[in-house]
Structure formats: structure tokens, C-alpha cells
Design a protein around this motif. Structure first.
Motif, short mmCIF file in Angstrom:
data_model
loop_
_atom_site.label_atom_id
_atom_site.label_comp_id
_atom_site.label_asym_id
_atom_site.label_seq_id
_atom_site.Cartn_x
_atom_site.Cartn_y
_atom_site.Cartn_z
N MET A 1 25.92 -17.91 -41.46
CA MET A 1 25.60 -18.00 -42.45
C MET A 1 27.26 -18.42 -43.31
O MET A 1 28.28 -17.86 -42.53
N ASN A 2 27.16 -19.74 -44.11
CA ASN A 2 28.39 -19.93 -44.48
C ASN A 2 28.45 -19.61 -45.46
O ASN A 2 27.68 -20.17 -46.10
N MET A 3 30.27 -19.86 -45.80
CA MET A 3 30.57 -19.92 -47.90
C MET A 3 31.07 -21.32 -47.60
O MET A 3 31.99 -21.31 -47.49
N GLN A 4 30.62 -22.35 -48.32
CA GLN A 4 30.73 -23.75 -48.69
C GLN A 4 31.43 -23.46 -50.41
O GLN A 4 30.67 -22.50 -50.64
N PHE A 5 32.49 -24.68 -50.21
CA PHE A 5 32.76 -24.44 -51.51
C PHE A 5 32.81 -25.64 -51.68
O PHE A 5 32.90 -26.84 -50.99
N SER A 57 20.77 -15.25 -33.99
CA SER A 57 19.78 -15.80 -34.39
C SER A 57 18.88 -15.03 -34.99
O SER A 57 17.76 -15.46 -35.25
N ALA A 58 18.49 -14.45 -33.75
CA ALA A 58 17.38 -13.38 -34.47
C ALA A 58 17.01 -12.59 -35.31
O ALA A 58 16.14 -12.94 -35.89
N THR A 59 18.52 -11.47 -35.28
CA THR A 59 18.30 -10.99 -36.46
C THR A 59 19.13 -10.70 -37.26
O THR A 59 19.15 -9.87 -38.44
N GLY A 60 19.71 -11.74 -37.45
CA GLY A 60 20.39 -12.55 -38.84
C GLY A 60 22.20 -11.12 -38.76
O GLY A 60 22.72 -10.79 -39.20
N THR A 294 13.30 -10.66 -28.35
CA THR A 294 13.40 -10.80 -29.81
C THR A 294 13.56 -12.44 -29.80
O THR A 294 13.12 -13.53 -30.92
N ASN A 295 14.27 -13.09 -28.90
CA ASN A 295 14.60 -14.07 -28.73
C ASN A 295 13.67 -14.73 -28.57
O ASN A 295 13.33 -16.57 -29.43
N ASN A 296 12.21 -14.42 -28.39
CA ASN A 296 11.32 -15.65 -27.63
C ASN A 296 9.90 -14.99 -29.01
O ASN A 296 9.35 -16.23 -29.46
N THR A 297 10.48 -13.91 -29.70
CA THR A 297 9.17 -14.09 -30.41
C THR A 297 9.65 -13.93 -31.78
O THR A 297 8.75 -14.02 -32.94
N ASN A 298 10.80 -14.19 -32.21
CA ASN A 298 11.22 -14.03 -33.96
C ASN A 298 11.65 -14.91 -33.82
O ASN A 298 12.65 -15.88 -33.44
N LEU A 299 11.66 -15.20 -35.51
CA LEU A 299 11.64 -17.24 -36.06
C LEU A 299 13.06 -16.40 -37.35
O LEU A 299 11.86 -16.03 -37.94
N PHE A 300 13.89 -17.81 -37.15
CA PHE A 300 14.96 -17.26 -38.33
C PHE A 300 14.13 -19.00 -39.78
O PHE A 300 14.43 -20.27 -38.61
N LYS A 341 18.63 -18.82 -49.79
CA LYS A 341 17.69 -17.59 -49.49
C LYS A 341 16.48 -18.12 -47.99
O LYS A 341 16.75 -19.06 -47.21
N PHE A 342 16.85 -17.00 -47.10
CA PHE A 342 16.32 -16.53 -45.38
C PHE A 342 15.88 -15.95 -46.01
O PHE A 342 15.71 -15.04 -45.91
N GLY A 343 14.86 -15.72 -44.15
CA GLY A 343 13.88 -15.19 -43.87
C GLY A 343 13.95 -15.52 -42.30
O GLY A 343 14.31 -15.75 -41.57
N PHE A 344 12.48 -13.82 -41.66
CA PHE A 344 12.80 -14.17 -40.41
C PHE A 344 11.04 -14.22 -40.04
O PHE A 344 10.27 -13.19 -41.26
N VAL A 345 10.20 -14.16 -39.04
CA VAL A 345 8.73 -13.80 -38.81
C VAL A 345 9.34 -13.39 -37.60
O VAL A 345 9.28 -14.24 -36.40
N ALA A 346 8.59 -12.06 -36.72
CA ALA A 346 8.45 -11.61 -35.68
C ALA A 346 6.68 -11.93 -35.92
O ALA A 346 5.71 -11.03 -35.82
N PHE A 347 6.80 -12.60 -34.69
CA PHE A 347 5.37 -12.17 -33.70
C PHE A 347 5.44 -11.23 -32.40
O PHE A 347 5.81 -10.88 -32.28
N SER A 348 3.92 -10.85 -32.36
CA SER A 348 3.96 -9.70 -31.98
C SER A 348 4.16 -10.51 -29.51
O SER A 348 4.73 -9.22 -29.21
N SER A 349 3.52 -11.73 -29.97
CA SER A 349 4.07 -12.32 -27.94
C SER A 349 4.68 -13.98 -28.58
O SER A 349 4.44 -14.19 -30.06
#
Length: 349
Positions: A1-5, A57-60, A294-300, A341-349
């Protein structure tokens, strides 16, 4: 996450045509420190171009380091000088100018043991700085920030590190004598050390003397340096640790039981013989395995619109497979002039 000014991107401050200051690397960051706090902390030294904390990248979650870019080089110098090793949260931060890792001589890094618990990292830096300019110093700590009694100092020049080893070996810092050694990177430590320790489980339950059974079973592969047998506190189960005098003997034992599996009395599974792992090694392996999953099943997801919520994301992605969790997060800069605003989606596989 960047803080841009409000500053044009690129290597130059467009306002006065001056080159921007090189980025400051901020290490040993408490995982709870956020970008807005880091910005507020460093802005006392001068105007800042951007602040960034590196995240998984997976968990934030914070990876424990970040970068601060000042507009003016003199402000970066001041921040490095006066904020070095200040305590933010539970940890003392390390500050250095961002540079190519290849420019730092690994042989100029010294591993220090037997550090007095009362010594802080600033005192360690000052003590070893007598031998020459340091890039940084570090004292290892537990999760509460307490010293673990060992640390590292990285010199700019190899000759200064060599001088420090001669000058400070056995030197007293506060109440304890320092022990200096050559620094060995983590990825080389395991390969440099002989593997001789085995962990054994699913042992027979009807043996009257388990130590004699372990000795008789494993001594055929080579000389045993030491062994330990442990019985489960509540169940009739045993485990054992065997340390051979050579890695060759330990390898023979593992190969034998892998090629000739045998179920001992009172068990439903074959006798297990494998390499013994310390707690830290087990945790690293579990973390590595968890990250692979988690890196294979999570989306950022980033740059989400203000009106997007978790239910909408779930509805949009459930067509691709079973979803185990959805999370939407918001971040706002200090002063409220920038938010995301950002989010995560975790799949079972």
C-alpha cells in the motif's frame, strides 16, 4: 500500500527541478505499524514524497520493512541520523539508504553472541562503530521486544569488519564478554551443518526397556552419540530421538526404514524414522507450506469502488469455485486527503 501525496511521479521534484532524495529503507518494523503512522513520524524531518510498507500479497500483512522517500536529500540525512533505532511499537527500527544488495559485502557482516540483555541496539552500534562506519546493527528480540542475547553488525568495508573481529573478540560490553563469529546466511546454515539427529515414533508398546530396544535397533547403522526415549503422558505411546556420530549413519537408518517399513506391536502405522527438526525449523516449514497454499488460493483486489461490499464480491466470484472467505478493507491517509479500498477472496482450492 502506498501513500501518495500531491507530487508529480518520477525521480525529480518538478517544483524546483532538484533530484529527489534516495529512498530510506526502514527495517525491523512492528507488524502493527501502518503507513499513516510512518508518514506522521517521519514528516517532522521535512516534506515526504511517498511512504510504503511492504506487505504479503496474499494476506496483506506487513513484511516488517518499508520505504520513505523525502523530497530533499538533506531531510533524508537528518531522518537517518536522528530517528535511527528509535522504538516504534515493540521494535527499534533500522534505517539505511536503499541500495543494491550486491553493493554490501556479506563478509563485512559480524554475528555477535552473549550480548548483555541491558544493551540496546543504539549502544551496540556506537560500540562497534569505533572500528569503522556501520551500515546497520541489529539485536534479535522475541515477540515482546526483549533481547535474545545475539545480534549482527554490518560494516561498510571488509577491512573494518576484520579489524572489529580482532579488536572486540571477548571485549566486555556492560556485564558480559562478547563472542564474535562470521555471519552465515540462513539459506546456508542448514547445508553447512551435519544432519545427525533422528526423530522416531510408532515404537512398539510392549517393550519392557525401550532404551535397550532403540539402542539395539539403531546401533547397527553406526555409533550412537546419544539417545532419548519419551513416553506419552496419558497414552501407551513412545517416541525417541537418536543422535548418530555421523550423518552417513543417520542417512543409512532413514533409508532402511523407508525401504523396509514395519508395523511394530501396538501400532497401526509403520515405524516412522525422519530428521529431527527444531521448533524454529518446524515453524519455517509450516509457514512456507501455508504460504504456498494461500498464495495459490487467495486473490488480492485493489482499486475497489466506494460502494462495493463483501456480498457483491462474493456474488461476482462464486461462479469460479467454492469461496471460504471474503474481506473488504479501507485505508485513509492522515488528514483524510487520500483513501483507498481493497479486498481479498479466498477459494477452497
Amino acid at each position: 500500500m502506498n501513500m501518495q501525496f500531491p507530487m508529480m511521479p518520477g525521480p525529480y521534484n518538478v517544483t524546483n527541478k532538484m533530484a529527489l532524495a534516495p529512498a530510506l529503507y526502514i527495517g525491523d518494523l512492528d507488524e502493527n505499524i501502518q503507513e499513516e503512522f510512518l508518514y506522521d513520524f517521519f514528516s517532522r524531518f521535512g516534506p515526504i514524497h511517498f511512504v510504503r510498507i511492504m506487505r504479503d500479497s496474499a494476506t496483506g500483512k506487513s513484511r516488517g520493512y518499508g520505504f520513505v522517500n523525502f523530497i530533499h536529500p538533506r531531510d533524508a540525512e537528518q531522518a537517518k541520523q536522528y530517528a535511527q533505532y528509535e522504538k516504534l511499537g515493540r521494535k527499534h527500527i533500522r534505517i539505511m539508504f536503499k541500495r543494491n544488495i550486491r553493493e554490501i559485502p556479506p563478509e563485512a557482516n559480524i554475528y555477535i553472541k552473549n550480548i548483555d540483555p541491558a544493551v540496546n541496539v543504539k549502544e551496540l552500534h556506537e560500540f562497534f562503530g569505533e572500528a569503522g562506519p556501520l551500515i546497520s546493527a541489529k539485536i534479535a528480540t522475541d515477540s515482546e521486544g526483549n533481547s535474545l542475547g545475539y545480534g549482527y553488525v554490518q560494516y561498510e568495508k571488509l577491512e573494518d569488519a576484520q579489524s572489529a573481529r580482532e579488536k572486540f573478540q571477548g571485549a566486555k560490553l556492560k556485564e558480559q564478554d562478547l563472542v564474535l563469529d562470521k555471519f552465515v546466511p540462513k539459506d546456508q546454515r542448514a547445508s553447512n551443518a551435519e544432519k545427525k539427529n533422528l526423530y522416531i515414533k510408532n515404537l512398539p508398546t510392549n517393550e519392557q526397556n525401550m532404551e535397550e530396544w532403540v539402542e539395539a535397533t539403531f546401533s547397527k547403522f553406526g555409533d550412537i552419540e546419544k539417545k532419548l526415549c519419551k513416553k506419552h503422558q496419558t497414552e501407551n505411546k513412545w517416541s525417541a530421538f537418536v543422535c548418530f556420530k555421523s550423518e552417513e549413519s543417520a542417512n543409512k537408518a532413514i533409508e532402511n526404514f523407508q525401504q523396509n517399513p514395519k508395523v511394530e506391536s501396538g501400532n497401526t502405522e509403520p515405524l516412522y524414522v525422519g530428521w529431527h527438526q527444531g521448533k524454529a525449523e518446524r515453524q519455517r516449514e509450516l509457514k512456507r507450506n501455508h504460504q504456498e497454499v494461500t498464495n495459490n488460493t487467495n486473490l488480492f483486489l485493489k482499486n475497489l469502488k466506494e460502494e462495493v461490499n463483501e456480498e457483491q464480491i462474493k456474488n461476482a466470484f462464486q461462479q469460479f469455485g467454492q469461496i471460504t472467505s471474503v474481506a473488504v478493507k479501507e485505508w485513509q491517509a492522515s488528514g483524510g486527503n487520500k483513501k483507498a479500498k481493497f479486498g481479498f477472496v479466498a477459494f477452497s482450492s
